[in-house]
Design a protein around this motif. Structure first.
Motif, short mmCIF file in Angstrom:
data_model
loop_
_atom_site.label_atom_id
_atom_site.label_comp_id
_atom_site.label_asym_id
_atom_site.label_seq_id
_atom_site.Cartn_x
_atom_site.Cartn_y
_atom_site.Cartn_z
N ALA A 114 0.82 -1.42 0.41
CA ALA A 114 0.12 0.09 -0.17
C ALA A 114 1.10 0.98 0.15
O ALA A 114 0.85 2.44 -0.96
N ILE A 115 1.87 1.17 0.56
CA ILE A 115 2.98 2.01 1.15
C ILE A 115 3.60 3.03 -0.82
O ILE A 115 3.33 3.53 -1.10
N ALA A 116 4.04 1.23 -1.43
CA ALA A 116 4.54 1.47 -2.43
C ALA A 116 4.07 1.86 -3.91
O ALA A 116 4.09 2.72 -4.76
N LYS A 117 2.37 1.22 -3.25
CA LYS A 117 1.70 2.06 -4.16
C LYS A 117 1.02 3.81 -4.58
O LYS A 117 1.11 4.39 -5.30
N GLN A 118 0.91 4.28 -2.51
CA GLN A 118 0.92 5.48 -2.83
C GLN A 118 2.54 6.48 -3.18
O GLN A 118 2.13 6.95 -3.58
N TYR A 119 3.31 5.46 -2.40
CA TYR A 119 4.71 6.21 -3.16
C TYR A 119 5.18 6.40 -5.03
O TYR A 119 5.35 7.76 -5.53
N GLN A 120 4.61 5.81 -5.44
CA GLN A 120 5.04 5.73 -7.14
C GLN A 120 3.48 6.89 -7.32
O GLN A 120 3.96 7.92 -8.17
N LEU A 121 2.12 7.16 -6.80
CA LEU A 121 1.36 8.06 -7.48
C LEU A 121 1.46 9.42 -7.18
O LEU A 121 1.61 10.16 -7.83
N ASN A 122 2.37 9.03 -5.64
CA ASN A 122 2.58 10.25 -5.15
C ASN A 122 3.80 11.62 -5.62
O ASN A 122 3.79 12.89 -5.04
N PHE A 123 4.70 10.34 -5.03
CA PHE A 123 6.04 11.09 -5.23
C PHE A 123 6.71 10.97 -6.50
O PHE A 123 7.38 10.77 -7.34
N GLU A 124 6.34 9.31 -7.31
CA GLU A 124 7.44 9.23 -8.30
C GLU A 124 7.17 9.45 -9.18
O GLU A 124 7.55 10.02 -10.74
N THR A 125 5.71 9.60 -9.75
CA THR A 125 5.36 10.80 -10.57
C THR A 125 5.32 12.19 -10.95
O THR A 125 5.87 12.69 -11.80
N ALA A 126 5.66 12.97 -9.60
CA ALA A 126 6.03 14.09 -9.78
C ALA A 126 7.86 14.30 -10.03
O ALA A 126 7.98 15.48 -10.47
N TYR A 127 8.83 13.42 -9.41
CA TYR A 127 9.51 13.04 -8.79
C TYR A 127 10.77 13.09 -10.59
O TYR A 127 11.83 14.23 -10.87
N ASN A 128 9.96 12.11 -11.26
CA ASN A 128 10.16 11.69 -12.58
C ASN A 128 10.35 13.07 -13.48
O ASN A 128 10.74 13.03 -14.30
N VAL A 129 9.49 13.77 -13.56
CA VAL A 129 9.03 15.17 -14.35
C VAL A 129 9.54 15.75 -13.45
O VAL A 129 10.43 16.52 -14.38
N ALA A 130 9.65 16.09 -11.81
CA ALA A 130 10.15 17.16 -12.00
C ALA A 130 12.19 17.51 -11.76
O ALA A 130 12.63 18.56 -11.75
N ARG A 131 13.04 16.33 -11.94
CA ARG A 131 14.01 16.34 -11.70
C ARG A 131 14.31 16.73 -12.66
O ARG A 131 15.24 17.66 -13.41
N PRO A 132 14.25 16.24 -14.32
CA PRO A 132 14.65 16.75 -15.81
C PRO A 132 14.29 18.57 -15.68
O PRO A 132 14.97 18.66 -16.56
N VAL A 133 12.71 18.69 -14.98
CA VAL A 133 12.57 19.79 -15.18
C VAL A 133 13.48 20.63 -14.49
O VAL A 133 14.48 22.08 -14.76
#
Length: 217
Positions: free
Chosen positions: A90-109
């Motif tokens: 459950a934690i991994a799912k929320q991590y993916q939804l709320n953090f990974e989706t942001a980090y994967n864009v925020a880092r190159p931006v």
């Protein structure tokens, strides 16, 4: 013409942000299904949990517009449950939804904005992520959202002395049809409209003197 990217344009907040920046004469590149008849708006479908796909999208935006002035990252998800009922999946799912989706864009931006020497990145936080005391009964959600605040701190520390700023927006309950249906007995007058939040984000992005890194609405 300045350029804004918006993720989560299928959602209520994402739609409001797109419309606001178009009104302010920005070219807007989006991720989601929102369709708007404007020569200055373009949207595609990208799996933002895929780091390579997200990075390729950002590079395509840079190739097209040369710069990215504003990034508003609204993709996320919500889940309820206390510690006893929150497993690591459950934690991994929320991590993916709320953090990974942001980090994967925020880092190159962030990398592009540092090269430019300017830009604003907006992450959508939550009161649960801001203070763990507010995460009772929503453990995985609160933990995943808390990482956005830490990411903002890291980026702002690295960008100190430049024109690059990362801001975490912390809205209260957003007035959407979905939330009204889920909480029919609530006092909707105390909720914030997506348009209000979008206007706040635009005002912060257009200010050259704002030093706020967390904005609680």
């Amino acid at each position: 013409m300045k350029t804004a990217i918006v993720t989560g344009t299928s959602g209520n907040l994402g739609q409001a942000v797109v419309k606001k920046y178009l009104t302010e004469n920005f070219a807007v590149e989006g991720i989601g299904s929102l369709s708007i008849d404007s020569p200055y708006y373009h949207t595609v479908a990208v799996n933002l949990s895929d780091e390579i796909a997200a990075g390729e999208w950002i590079q395509s935006v840079i190739s097209k517009h040369a710069t990215i002035d504003v990034a508003v990252l609204t993709v996320g998800g919500f889940a309820m449950d206390d510690i006893a009922h929150t497993n690591s999946s459950a934690i991994a799912k929320q991590y993916q939804l709320n953090f990974e989706t942001a980090y994967n864009v925020a880092r190159p931006v962030f990398d592009q904005m540092m090269k430019q020497g300017s830009g604003r990145i907006f992450l959508i936080g939550s009161k649960a992520g801001l203070n763990m005391k507010n995460s009772k009964g929503m453990v995985a959600y609160g933990l995943s959202k808390s990482l956005l605040f830490r990411l903002s701190e890291l980026m702002n520390d690295e960008a100190a002395g430049t024109g690059v700023k990362t801001v975490v927006i912390v809205p209260s309950t957003i007035d959407t049809p979905q939330n009204r249906a889920a909480m029919p007995g609530a006092d909707f007058s105390k909720w914030q409209t997506p348009e209000f939040i979008a206007n706040t984000i635009f005002t912060l992005s257009s200010s050259v003197i704002s030093n706020e890194s967390v904005v609680v609405l």
